[in-house]
Design a protein around this motif. Structure first.
Motif, PDB file in Angstrom:
ATOM      1  N   TRP A  23      -4.240   0.888   0.232  1.00  0.00           N
ATOM      2  CA  TRP A  23      -5.043   0.063  -0.665  1.00  0.00           C
ATOM      3  C   TRP A  23      -6.423  -0.245  -0.092  1.00  0.00           C
ATOM      4  O   TRP A  23      -7.286  -0.765  -0.800  1.00  0.00           O
ATOM      5  N   ALA A  49       2.946   1.632  -3.609  1.00  0.00           N
ATOM      6  CA  ALA A  49       1.759   2.026  -2.861  1.00  0.00           C
ATOM      7  C   ALA A  49       1.354   3.448  -3.228  1.00  0.00           C
ATOM      8  O   ALA A  49       2.197   4.350  -3.286  1.00  0.00           O
ATOM      9  N   ALA A  56      -3.854  -5.588  -3.667  1.00  0.00           N
ATOM     10  CA  ALA A  56      -2.915  -4.469  -3.743  1.00  0.00           C
ATOM     11  C   ALA A  56      -1.832  -4.737  -4.788  1.00  0.00           C
ATOM     12  O   ALA A  56      -1.479  -3.847  -5.572  1.00  0.00           O
TER      13      ALA A  56
END
Length: 202
Positions: A182, A3, A124
């Motif tokens: 995201w 992430a 994502a």
């Protein structure tokens, strides 16, 4: 994919967690959580299409159809294809009817997040940001079919309850996606057309 940090605005640029500019190259995911007849080829607005399927198939089979339509419309292979084109952002149009009913306002329908979460997560994993686009608001923020407006009157601008419901839904969306790196941004109200041309500024 790990992430990233939440994107921020710095001056006239979007930047990552280290302050590096991020250029958003994107496309729109239309015809999925908001039926648009120029995309789907079906005549009418989304509520009319849903009513017709309920009548022809019956509510149970129609619900099954929509569940599978929403599941298979966009998959991992689509995200991979988008990424192969050099895109890093997808704008997702959605209709308020996925999250609340007119006869049961301000009661959240969890299935809305079921579908939206799935595509946000698929994107994502492919390294693609998403922008949530409120395309069809209660009451109709414009007079057109693509806002699922049944009346050709943008009643959103003359009924405070429609405005309050939009605020409520955005609060629910914000709580749900808070901290998700995201989700790059939010299109608060798609193509608002206030007939007086003044209330957008008030």
């Amino acid at each position: 994919m790990s992430a990233p940090a939440i994107l921020k605005v710095k001056g006239d640029k979007i930047v990552d967690g280290e302050g590096n500019p991020v250029l958003m190259r994107g496309a729109g995911l239309g015809g999925w959580m908001n039926q648009e007849n120029f995309i789907t080829g079906y005549p009418g607005r989304e509520f009319q299409i849903r009513e017709a399927l309920d009548e022809v198939l019956g509510p149970q089979k129609a619900a099954f159809y929509w569940d599978k339509f929403l599941e298979y419309f966009f998959t991992e292979s689509d995200a991979t294809f988008y990424k192969s084109l050099g895109l890093n952002c997808i704008r997702i149009a959605f209709n308020y009817r996925h999250f609340e009913d007119d006869m049961n306002p301000r009661v959240l329908k969890p299935e809305g997040f079921k579908y939206l979460d799935r595509v946000v997560d698929i994107c994502a994993k492919a390294g693609i940001y998403t922008i949530l686009d409120y395309h069809a608001a209660a009451g109709g923020q414009n007079t057109d079919w693509h806002s699922d407006n049944p009346t050709h009157v943008a009643s959103f601008w003359v009924h405070k309850d429609f405005q309050d419901r939009t605020i409520w839904l955005w609060e629910e969306l914000a709580k749900h996606y808070k901290g998700n790196p995201w989700v790059a941004g939010y299109n608060i109200l798609n193509e608002p057309t206030d007939p007086t041309h003044t209330r957008l500024q008030e």
